[in-house]
Design a protein around this motif. Structure first.
Motif, PDB file in Angstrom:
ATOM      1  N   GLN A  87       0.823  -0.423   0.025  1.00 31.18           N
ATOM      2  CA  GLN A  87      -0.096  -0.107  -0.173  1.00 31.18           C
ATOM      3  C   GLN A  87       0.785   1.051   0.144  1.00 31.18           C
ATOM      4  O   GLN A  87       1.446   1.195   0.562  1.00 31.18           O
ATOM      5  N   GLU A 109       0.408   8.465  -2.732  1.00 31.43           N
ATOM      6  CA  GLU A 109       1.158   9.006  -3.802  1.00 31.43           C
ATOM      7  C   GLU A 109       2.396   9.937  -3.773  1.00 31.43           C
ATOM      8  O   GLU A 109       3.156   9.533  -5.031  1.00 31.43           O
ATOM      9  N   HIS A 142      -1.130  -0.922  -4.347  1.00 29.14           N
ATOM     10  CA  HIS A 142      -1.798  -0.487  -4.948  1.00 29.14           C
ATOM     11  C   HIS A 142      -1.667   1.103  -4.343  1.00 29.14           C
ATOM     12  O   HIS A 142      -0.675   1.432  -2.917  1.00 29.14           O
ATOM     13  N   GLN A 143      -1.443   2.289  -5.359  1.00 31.04           N
ATOM     14  CA  GLN A 143      -1.391   3.438  -4.586  1.00 31.04           C
ATOM     15  C   GLN A 143      -2.448   4.387  -4.547  1.00 31.04           C
ATOM     16  O   GLN A 143      -3.462   4.186  -5.107  1.00 31.04           O
ATOM     17  N   HIS A 144      -2.055   4.695  -3.375  1.00 31.41           N
ATOM     18  CA  HIS A 144      -3.518   5.918  -2.944  1.00 31.41           C
ATOM     19  C   HIS A 144      -2.833   7.256  -3.144  1.00 31.41           C
ATOM     20  O   HIS A 144      -1.994   7.671  -2.776  1.00 31.41           O
ATOM     21  N   THR A 166      -2.270  10.742  -1.674  1.00 26.62           N
ATOM     22  CA  THR A 166      -2.120  10.748  -0.487  1.00 26.62           C
ATOM     23  C   THR A 166      -0.059  10.740  -0.145  1.00 26.62           C
ATOM     24  O   THR A 166       0.183  10.783  -0.655  1.00 26.62           O
ATOM     25  N   HIS A 201      -2.115   6.238   6.814  1.00 23.92           N
ATOM     26  CA  HIS A 201      -2.972   5.036   7.802  1.00 23.92           C
ATOM     27  C   HIS A 201      -2.332   5.882   9.170  1.00 23.92           C
ATOM     28  O   HIS A 201      -3.210   4.790  10.113  1.00 23.92           O
ATOM     29  N   SER A 235      -8.971   6.496   2.604  1.00 18.81           N
ATOM     30  CA  SER A 235      -7.661   5.581   2.695  1.00 18.81           C
ATOM     31  C   SER A 235      -7.222   4.485   3.498  1.00 18.81           C
ATOM     32  O   SER A 235      -6.584   3.215   3.178  1.00 18.81           O
ATOM     33  N   ALA A 292      -7.377   0.076   2.804  1.00 20.12           N
ATOM     34  CA  ALA A 292      -5.846  -0.517   2.604  1.00 20.12           C
ATOM     35  C   ALA A 292      -6.405  -1.052   4.089  1.00 20.12           C
ATOM     36  O   ALA A 292      -5.837  -2.389   3.717  1.00 20.12           O
TER      37      ALA A 292
END
Length: 86
Positions: free
Chosen positions: A18, A21, A47-49, A52, A57, A68, A72
């Motif tokens: 995770q 960006e 996965h790229q958010h 962010t 998180h 996000s 995740a």
């Protein structure tokens, strides 16, 4: 990301990555890790958010992105149930 590209050959599970960006240092490390994963033919999920920053998180920082972080975590739970629980 704590996993190192040189350790890819020892992977026995499907990594789930995770990324934020806007995290130049970690995203630069991803390129080498991805190349190592492909060379070792290890299945990996990344996965790229969008929009962010590193630490997206962590609700103890201004960088926290609730949507996000929840996404995740939901992905981690689905992956765990599929690969760890059976």
């Amino acid at each position: 990301m704590t996993a190192r590209a040189e350790d890819v050959s020892t992977i026995s599970a499907i990594p789930s990555v995770q990324l934020a960006e806007n995290d130049p240092r970690t995203n630069a490390m991803w390129r080498a890790y991805e190349a190592a994963v492909e060379a070792a033919r290890v299945c990996c999920q990344m996965h790229q958010h969008p929009g962010t920053q590193h630490g997206l998180h962590s609700n103890s920082t201004r960088r926290y992105q609730e949507a996000s972080a929840k996404l995740a975590w939901a992905r981690a739970l689905v992956r765990s149930k599929k690969h760890l629980v059976g």
